[in-house]
Design an enzyme around this catalytic site. Structure first.
Site, PDB file in Angstrom:
ATOM      1  N   TYR A  57     -24.704   8.511 -53.320  1.00 19.32           N
ATOM      2  CA  TYR A  57     -24.454   7.150 -53.263  1.00 19.32           C
ATOM      3  C   TYR A  57     -24.684   6.466 -54.420  1.00 19.32           C
ATOM      4  CZ  TYR A  57     -25.410   7.572 -47.923  1.00 19.32           C
ATOM      5  OH  TYR A  57     -25.499   8.046 -46.820  1.00 19.32           O
ATOM      6  N   PHE A  95     -26.367  11.846 -47.702  1.00 17.09           N
ATOM      7  CA  PHE A  95     -26.174  11.092 -46.622  1.00 17.09           C
ATOM      8  C   PHE A  95     -27.774  10.304 -46.406  1.00 17.09           C
ATOM      9  CE2 PHE A  95     -22.690  14.047 -45.273  1.00 17.09           C
ATOM     10  CZ  PHE A  95     -21.715  13.117 -45.042  1.00 17.09           C
ATOM     11  N   ASP A 117     -20.526  13.308 -53.217  1.00 12.74           N
ATOM     12  CA  ASP A 117     -21.281  12.867 -54.271  1.00 12.74           C
ATOM     13  C   ASP A 117     -22.313  11.744 -54.085  1.00 12.74           C
ATOM     14  OD1 ASP A 117     -19.324  10.573 -54.078  1.00 12.74           O
ATOM     15  OD2 ASP A 117     -19.588  10.380 -56.463  1.00 12.74           O
ATOM     16  N   HIS A 169     -14.917  13.043 -41.517  1.00 18.63           N
ATOM     17  CA  HIS A 169     -15.932  12.304 -42.179  1.00 18.63           C
ATOM     18  C   HIS A 169     -16.499  11.255 -41.223  1.00 18.63           C
ATOM     19  CE1 HIS A 169     -18.412  10.357 -45.377  1.00 18.63           C
ATOM     20  NE2 HIS A 169     -18.319  11.528 -46.027  1.00 18.63           N
TER      21      HIS A 169
END
Length: 228
Positions: free
Chosen positions: A66, A77, A64, A186
């Protein structure tokens, strides 16, 4: 929300007519009216705006947006110029440097990738300020799953980059033998050392694209003083 207007509109038209999407739209509208929500409402669909379906070569799935002020702008990202580079992106840049020798930029604005065919899609497209995952379960997952299904049905080679467990759960939706699926932990500081570093997703992606006669991605993000 700024409506999708490129070829994604036709591909996803059926979703906009479904009851879940009408409920999602009303929920999101109310959230923006009553809370501080990110990204800005006109940026919600930026991943689709910047990377038309016909141009998608690579899919990077995030979770989701930031949730701090000024960061999110609709690409997973990526952050706006002038915003500190988040830790996960710091690690992505480090792997990019180790993998392809790219210099590490001084900002986290990844629009250059999107414009080359890298669909940078979060599975949830909005979030309340300072409340990670706060819009999980309101309907976005059904919508982005529909987009992933459309991508899987494309009769051309596409690379799916799945970082972390939430993204990797989407692997069960990917059945097309023409595509390449790359999985790794991740890039967050909590998990990057468990196998993200050294996974070489960028060189593997370009090798696959070139093998299939597709122009590779120029992954180098220029410094902020240069035009993207």
């Amino acid at each position: 929300m700024a409506a999708i207007s490129n070829d994604w509109l036709e591909a996803l038209r059926g979703e906009f007519k479904k009851p879940y999407y009408r409920q999602l739209f009303e929920t999101v509208k109310k959230e923006y009216a009553t809370h501080l929500v990110f990204p800005p409402s006109d940026d919600i669909f930026n991943a689709f705006h910047l990377t038309p379906l016909k141009d998608v070569k690579v899919v990077i799935l995030g979770q989701d947006p930031y949730h701090n002020v000024g960061q999110a702008h609709g690409l997973c990202f990526s952050v706006q110029k002038g915003v500190a580079i988040p830790p996960s992106l710091v690690n992505i840049y480090q792997e990019l440097h180790d993998d392809l020798g790219c210099s590490i930029p001084d900002h986290g604005y990844l629009v250059k990738w999107a414009r080359q065919g890298v669909l940078m899609l979060n599975t949830v497209l909005t979030v309340r300020a300072h409340q990670a995952n706060s819009h999980r379960g309101i309907g976005w997952e059904e919508f982005t799953d529909a987009a992933i299904k459309v991508l899987d049905e494309q009769d051309r080679p596409i690379v799916f980059i799945l970082w972390g467990t939430p993204a990797q759960r989407k692997k069960t939706m990917l059945h097309n033998p023409r595509h390449l699926v790359l999985e790794a932990p991740h890039p967050s500081p909590l998990s990057a050392y468990r196998g993200f570093f050294g996974s070489r997703p960028f060189s593997k992606t370009n090798a696959f694209l070139e093998e299939n006669g597709v122009e590779p991605i120029d992954w180098q993000i220029e410094v902020v003083s240069n035009k993207l």
